[in-house]
Design a protein around this motif. Structure first.
Motif, PDB file in Angstrom:
ATOM      1  N   CYS A 103     -19.548 -18.477  14.938  1.00 13.73           N
ATOM      2  CA  CYS A 103     -20.519 -18.814  13.904  1.00 13.73           C
ATOM      3  C   CYS A 103     -21.958 -18.637  14.373  1.00 13.73           C
ATOM      4  O   CYS A 103     -22.845 -18.277  13.581  1.00 13.73           O
ATOM      5  CB  CYS A 103     -20.302 -20.255  13.425  1.00 13.73           C
ATOM      6  SG  CYS A 103     -18.797 -20.480  12.445  1.00 13.73           S
ATOM      7  N   THR A 119     -22.994 -26.469   6.144  1.00 16.57           N
ATOM      8  CA  THR A 119     -23.957 -27.270   6.897  1.00 16.57           C
ATOM      9  C   THR A 119     -24.727 -28.209   5.974  1.00 16.57           C
ATOM     10  O   THR A 119     -25.094 -29.328   6.361  1.00 16.57           O
ATOM     11  CB  THR A 119     -24.934 -26.359   7.660  1.00 16.57           C
ATOM     12  OG1 THR A 119     -24.185 -25.473   8.504  1.00 16.57           O
ATOM     13  CG2 THR A 119     -25.899 -27.173   8.506  1.00 16.57           C
ATOM     14  N   THR A 170     -15.489 -27.056  13.730  1.00 15.17           N
ATOM     15  CA  THR A 170     -16.767 -27.638  14.120  1.00 15.17           C
ATOM     16  C   THR A 170     -16.688 -28.184  15.542  1.00 15.17           C
ATOM     17  O   THR A 170     -15.609 -28.515  16.040  1.00 15.17           O
ATOM     18  CB  THR A 170     -17.171 -28.767  13.160  1.00 15.17           C
ATOM     19  OG1 THR A 170     -16.120 -29.737  13.104  1.00 15.17           O
ATOM     20  CG2 THR A 170     -17.406 -28.223  11.756  1.00 15.17           C
ATOM     21  N   SER A 216     -20.473 -32.315  17.480  1.00 14.14           N
ATOM     22  CA  SER A 216     -21.588 -32.788  16.655  1.00 14.14           C
ATOM     23  C   SER A 216     -21.401 -32.486  15.176  1.00 14.14           C
ATOM     24  O   SER A 216     -22.240 -32.846  14.354  1.00 14.14           O
ATOM     25  CB  SER A 216     -22.893 -32.146  17.142  1.00 14.14           C
ATOM     26  OG  SER A 216     -22.858 -30.729  16.936  1.00 14.14           O
ATOM     27  N   LYS A 250     -21.181 -29.392  13.912  1.00 13.16           N
ATOM     28  CA  LYS A 250     -21.800 -28.108  13.597  1.00 13.16           C
ATOM     29  C   LYS A 250     -20.737 -27.018  13.620  1.00 13.16           C
ATOM     30  O   LYS A 250     -19.926 -26.951  14.542  1.00 13.16           O
ATOM     31  CB  LYS A 250     -22.892 -27.797  14.626  1.00 13.16           C
ATOM     32  CG  LYS A 250     -23.625 -26.488  14.361  1.00 13.16           C
ATOM     33  CD  LYS A 250     -24.695 -26.261  15.415  1.00 13.16           C
ATOM     34  CE  LYS A 250     -25.413 -24.940  15.188  1.00 13.16           C
ATOM     35  NZ  LYS A 250     -26.456 -24.693  16.215  1.00 13.16           N
ATOM     36  N   CYS A 265     -18.775 -23.947  14.541  1.00 11.86           N
ATOM     37  CA  CYS A 265     -18.816 -23.148  15.770  1.00 11.86           C
ATOM     38  C   CYS A 265     -17.935 -21.910  15.692  1.00 11.86           C
ATOM     39  O   CYS A 265     -18.194 -20.934  16.397  1.00 11.86           O
ATOM     40  CB  CYS A 265     -18.421 -23.998  16.968  1.00 11.86           C
ATOM     41  SG  CYS A 265     -16.761 -24.701  16.860  1.00 11.86           S
TER      42      CYS A 265
END
Length: 395
Positions: free
Chosen positions: A40, A91, A124, A127, A129, A131
């Motif tokens: 990502c 996100t 993810t 955190s 996010k 990935c």
């Protein structure tokens, strides 16, 4: 899925061992012909199965170039599009972007086209996010061929059933219009025949009409259904008719791969038969349980059953039991068998001493595709407990 996955971008940063394990676990759950992983952060292809060459005719480098250049006119544009927008929406909190199923008709270098299902999921980091985007490509050619065969079969059934029904419909309307001196019992028989014809024509319009087939062909129909829900809906049908229903289930998976409306039709036929032949005040048992290689759904009543010599032929087109009562076309069980066999299953009937006939539908173990809906043993649909539901008393 090809278990051999090759590294497609040597410049990609390798993920940690734990992340790799998570990526391959997600790929295994998605199931497909070609597996792939996109990083990502960089938007580059990290891994892809070498079998993509056989499926689509492209090499890994072709995908790498498409993801880096985003050429709108490239043959791979539709297949590789949308990653940045998807990550941005996820996100921003759009959880619907985590798992997606897309359908693409992919052009091959030789000019032929391959219908694909693209199943993917965003992974993810600690955190939260994004990935990695992992996914699979599935050749949908066989599924499309089966859908076309189903449409042809439905069109044939519609024609075969509608022609004699139209003849009966016209004849009974003429009888009602001309038989001015008929007694009331005769008129009631006319109305009963007319009602049966109307119900059958209504079923054709609902399930087998050209409009319905066009709708199936132009829009993706649900391809999963809860076996427990099918049983509960059948019980509601019994109750609505004034009968008593009892549902017994154990070990059923939360979802199976199937066409919901088709299986509802098959069960409706069996329930209609049970309502017609079950003695007043006796419950109709709707049962479901897991077998070694599939699931079994059954409908049992306290009626006299099917003559033993006719159990092998009762599901044939136009066949009715020698002890059948009332008007009938002999098409209901034939339709039920056709639906079940399209799903790769079987249907049969057994006469159980002191219990009555049991109509059984067996379906192969085709659970819903994609990630597991719930851990094994945690769903109430898979608890192994017996569920009981009583309907109202038969009128």
């Amino acid at each position: 899925m090809n278990n051999s996955v090759t590294e497609a971008n040597t410049g990609s940063v390798r993920s940690s061992d734990n992340m790799l394990v998570e990526q391959f676990r997600a790929i295994a759950e998605l199931r497909g012909d070609v597996a792939w992983i996109v990083d990502c952060a960089s938007g580059t292809l990290s891994y892809i199965s070498p079998s993509v060459r056989d499926l689509l005719g492209y090499e890994a480098v072709d995908f790498i170039k498409q993801l880096s250049s985003r050429q709108a006119e490239s043959p791979l544009a539709a297949l590789c599009a949308g990653l940045p927008e998807r990550i941005a929406r996820f996100t921003a909190g759009d959880q619907s972007r985590r798992e997606l199923l897309r359908r693409v008709d992919q052009l091959r270098p030789d000019g032929s086209t391959v219908p694909l299902e693209v199943r993917s999921t965003l992974l993810t980091d600690a955190s939260g996010k994004p990935c990695a985007l992992v996914g699979v490509l599935v050749d949908a050619s066989a599924e499309r061929a089966r859908a076309e065969e189903t449409r042809r079969f439905a069109s044939m059934l519609n024609h075969e059933f509608r022609t004699p029904l139209s003849t009966i419909d016209g004849a009974i309307q003429r009888l009602e219009a001309t038989a001015t001196h008929a007694d009331e019992p005769t008129r009631q028989r006319y109305r009963k025949i007319q009602g049966a014809v109307d119900r059958l024509i209504g079923m054709l319009d609902q399930y087998l009409s050209p409009d319905r087939m066009d709708e199936i062909g132009s829009a993706r129909q649900p391809d999963t259904v809860s076996p427990e829900l099918l049983l509960q809906e059948a019980a509601a049908q019994v109750s609505a008719a004034g009968g008593i229903a009892r549902v017994e289930s154990s070990g059923l998976p939360p979802l199976i791969r199937a066409q919901p409306s088709a299986l509802r039709l098959a069960l409706k036929v069996l329930v209609d038969n049970a309502l017609q032949y079950s003695p007043p005040g006796q419950p109709i048992i709707l049962a479901g349980h897991a077998t070694k290689d599939g699931i079994e759904l059954s409908v049992r009543d306290r009626g006299q059953g099917v003559p033993p010599a006719e159990t092998a032929t009762i599901f044939g087109k136009g066949c009715r039991g020698s002890n059948a009562v009332g008007a009938g076309s002999g098409l209901g069980l034939y339709m039920a068998r056709s639906v079940v066999e399209v799903h790769g299953g079987t249907i049969d009937v057994q006469n159980v001493t002191l219990s009555g006939p049991v109509f059984k539908i067996w379906l192969p173990a085709q659970r819903a595709a994609g990630k597991r809906v719930a851990p094994e043993g945690s769903s109430s649909d898979n608890s192994g407990n017996q569920h009981t539901r009583e309907g109202t008393a038969r009128k």
